[in-house]
Design a protein around this motif. Structure first.
Motif, PDB file in Angstrom:
ATOM      1  N   MET A   1       9.098  14.626   6.345  1.00 17.60           N
ATOM      2  CA  MET A   1       8.283  15.535   6.062  1.00 17.60           C
ATOM      3  C   MET A   1       8.187  16.692   6.781  1.00 17.60           C
ATOM      4  O   MET A   1       7.351  16.116   8.399  1.00 17.60           O
ATOM      5  CB  MET A   1       7.086  15.272   5.897  1.00 17.60           C
ATOM      6  N   SER A   2       8.513  18.092   7.192  1.00 16.98           N
ATOM      7  CA  SER A   2       8.230  19.123   7.608  1.00 16.98           C
ATOM      8  C   SER A   2       6.906  19.804   7.134  1.00 16.98           C
ATOM      9  O   SER A   2       6.387  19.764   5.917  1.00 16.98           O
ATOM     10  CB  SER A   2       9.147  20.162   7.201  1.00 16.98           C
ATOM     11  N   LEU A   3       6.594  20.405   8.071  1.00 16.00           N
ATOM     12  CA  LEU A   3       5.127  21.118   7.761  1.00 16.00           C
ATOM     13  C   LEU A   3       4.845  22.679   7.725  1.00 16.00           C
ATOM     14  O   LEU A   3       6.035  23.217   7.389  1.00 16.00           O
ATOM     15  CB  LEU A   3       4.320  21.116   9.560  1.00 16.00           C
ATOM     16  N   ILE A   4       3.960  22.320   6.366  1.00 14.91           N
ATOM     17  CA  ILE A   4       4.541  23.973   6.234  1.00 14.91           C
ATOM     18  C   ILE A   4       3.655  24.958   7.128  1.00 14.91           C
ATOM     19  O   ILE A   4       2.348  24.688   7.680  1.00 14.91           O
ATOM     20  CB  ILE A   4       3.706  24.207   4.736  1.00 14.91           C
ATOM     21  N   ASN A   5       4.383  26.161   6.918  1.00 13.92           N
ATOM     22  CA  ASN A   5       3.791  27.355   7.985  1.00 13.92           C
ATOM     23  C   ASN A   5       2.341  28.080   6.841  1.00 13.92           C
ATOM     24  O   ASN A   5       3.069  29.171   6.438  1.00 13.92           O
ATOM     25  CB  ASN A   5       5.074  28.406   8.798  1.00 13.92           C
ATOM     26  N   THR A   6       1.284  27.395   7.367  1.00 12.50           N
ATOM     27  CA  THR A   6       0.433  27.909   6.390  1.00 12.50           C
ATOM     28  C   THR A   6      -0.582  29.491   7.149  1.00 12.50           C
ATOM     29  O   THR A   6      -1.082  30.356   6.211  1.00 12.50           O
ATOM     30  CB  THR A   6      -0.693  27.080   6.586  1.00 12.50           C
ATOM     31  N   ASN A  57       9.647  25.377   3.518  1.00 10.83           N
ATOM     32  CA  ASN A  57       9.250  25.864   2.499  1.00 10.83           C
ATOM     33  C   ASN A  57       8.638  25.131   1.646  1.00 10.83           C
ATOM     34  O   ASN A  57       8.196  25.736   0.739  1.00 10.83           O
ATOM     35  CB  ASN A  57      10.093  27.640   2.022  1.00 10.83           C
ATOM     36  N   LEU A  58       9.179  23.433   1.691  1.00  9.81           N
ATOM     37  CA  LEU A  58       9.066  22.655   0.754  1.00  9.81           C
ATOM     38  C   LEU A  58       8.450  22.152   1.677  1.00  9.81           C
ATOM     39  O   LEU A  58       8.906  21.007   3.012  1.00  9.81           O
ATOM     40  CB  LEU A  58      10.235  22.700   0.091  1.00  9.81           C
ATOM     41  N   VAL A  59       7.490  20.893   1.504  1.00  6.85           N
ATOM     42  CA  VAL A  59       7.279  19.641   1.616  1.00  6.85           C
ATOM     43  C   VAL A  59       7.610  18.589   0.771  1.00  6.85           C
ATOM     44  O   VAL A  59       6.862  18.944  -0.280  1.00  6.85           O
ATOM     45  CB  VAL A  59       5.698  19.264   2.419  1.00  6.85           C
ATOM     46  N   ALA A  60       8.690  17.951   0.788  1.00  2.58           N
ATOM     47  CA  ALA A  60       7.915  16.678  -0.565  1.00  2.58           C
ATOM     48  C   ALA A  60       7.830  15.377  -0.127  1.00  2.58           C
ATOM     49  O   ALA A  60       7.390  14.748   0.436  1.00  2.58           O
ATOM     50  CB  ALA A  60       9.951  16.710  -1.182  1.00  2.58           C
ATOM     51  N   ARG A  75      -3.427  13.764  -1.183  1.00  2.99           N
ATOM     52  CA  ARG A  75      -4.553  14.016  -0.299  1.00  2.99           C
ATOM     53  C   ARG A  75      -4.625  14.013   0.783  1.00  2.99           C
ATOM     54  O   ARG A  75      -4.701  15.117   2.026  1.00  2.99           O
ATOM     55  CB  ARG A  75      -6.148  13.349  -0.749  1.00  2.99           C
ATOM     56  N   GLU A  76      -4.261  13.051   1.563  1.00  6.47           N
ATOM     57  CA  GLU A  76      -3.814  13.166   2.763  1.00  6.47           C
ATOM     58  C   GLU A  76      -2.160  14.033   3.225  1.00  6.47           C
ATOM     59  O   GLU A  76      -2.363  13.984   4.032  1.00  6.47           O
ATOM     60  CB  GLU A  76      -3.333  11.153   3.587  1.00  6.47           C
ATOM     61  N   ARG A  80      -1.918  17.257   5.661  1.00 10.72           N
ATOM     62  CA  ARG A  80      -1.597  17.092   6.902  1.00 10.72           C
ATOM     63  C   ARG A  80      -0.549  18.360   6.950  1.00 10.72           C
ATOM     64  O   ARG A  80      -0.434  18.817   7.807  1.00 10.72           O
ATOM     65  CB  ARG A  80      -0.656  16.133   6.788  1.00 10.72           C
ATOM     66  N   ASN A  81      -0.633  18.988   5.898  1.00 11.60           N
ATOM     67  CA  ASN A  81       0.661  20.154   5.830  1.00 11.60           C
ATOM     68  C   ASN A  81       0.070  21.555   4.900  1.00 11.60           C
ATOM     69  O   ASN A  81       0.771  22.341   5.882  1.00 11.60           O
ATOM     70  CB  ASN A  81       1.538  20.101   4.868  1.00 11.60           C
ATOM     71  N   VAL A  82      -1.315  21.260   4.921  1.00 13.69           N
ATOM     72  CA  VAL A  82      -1.400  23.206   3.555  1.00 13.69           C
ATOM     73  C   VAL A  82      -2.883  23.140   4.728  1.00 13.69           C
ATOM     74  O   VAL A  82      -3.623  22.441   4.610  1.00 13.69           O
ATOM     75  CB  VAL A  82      -0.856  22.547   2.074  1.00 13.69           C
TER      76      VAL A  82
END
Length: 243
Positions: A1-6, A57-60, A75-76, A80-82
């Protein structure tokens, strides 16, 4: 799982049922129009494919919206991502097989209500703190003309081989939309039920004619720009449908 660049400044959307059908096409449309997406799917193979195709640009997320654990798991993932969510598309769903009152199976009714009504409720509860941080948030519940009490009762929709569970579940989703829109008015979060049109999918109606990519563009357009909250909107025409 990748982190979205907020910090990228891109808008962020959550799409359920993103592994196939209209959910997959909505996801692809959003990514092509400068969104970052949290894609909720049921199969590990979909997680791997989506992230391979669309990182960073996507987390699945593999998550079944019919399971009570969905709220916590989603929610968890979001924590972690957004840092916010602009659009939530409650799209996950499936049709029913039993036809008419004689063919109505109670277990199928339970299953269809679970995905079309309980699922969106769980996802909204998980996403709400992040939606509240957006300056133009929308919860888009992907509904159906078959969920309209008036259209069904007046024969304004095809009534051959009626599948009670699907229609009952979509009507329940519409009531959820109406209730939530009133509650979230103070937060300035728009809540809509969207009929995508007669979309040519694997379980589309007999009169389906709208290509999926066109339906996806229409759905996103309504979610982004339809100003009135608490409405049941036809994605193709932008008109308000009767409840």
């Amino acid at each position: 799982m990748s982190l979205i660049n907020t910090s990228s400044g891109k808008r962020i959307a959550v799409v359920t049922g993103a592994g196939r059908g209209i959910g997959r096409v909505i996801t692809e449309h959003l990514l092509a129009h400068n969104y970052q997406v949290v894609a909720v799917v049921r199969k590990l193979a979909d997680v791997e494919e989506l992230e391979r195709l669309f990182e960073p640009n996507l987390v699945a997320l593999r998550c079944d919206v019919t399971e009570p654990s969905c709220e916590t798991v989603l929610r968890e993932c979001l924590e972690r991502n957004v840092d916010h969510i602009d659009l939530l598309f409650n799209n996950a769903g499936f049709s029913a097989k039993g036809k008419g009152i004689i063919g109505l199976d109670f277990q199928e009714l339970t299953n269809v209500i679970s995905v079309h009504c309980y699922g969106p409720i769980r996802c909204v509860k998980a996403c709400l703190p992040f939606l509240q941080k957006s300056d133009n948030a929308c919860v888009a519940n992907i509904s159906s003309r078959f969920g309209s009490l008036e259209m069904v009762s007046t024969n304004a929709v095809p009534n051959q081989e009626t599948t009670y569970p699907y229609r009952i579940a979509k009507a329940a989703m519409n009531m959820f939309t109406a209730c939530l829109s009133v509650e979230l008015e103070a937060d300035k979060i728009r809540v809509l039920s969207i009929h995508p049109g007669q979309v040519k999918t694997s379980f589309g109606a007999s009169d389906a004619a709208t290509p999926p990519h066109e339906a996806a563009a229409n759905i996103v357009r309504i979610a982004e720009g339809f100003e009135k909250s608490g409405a049941f909107v036809h994605a193709t025409t932008g008109s308000v449908l009767p409840w």
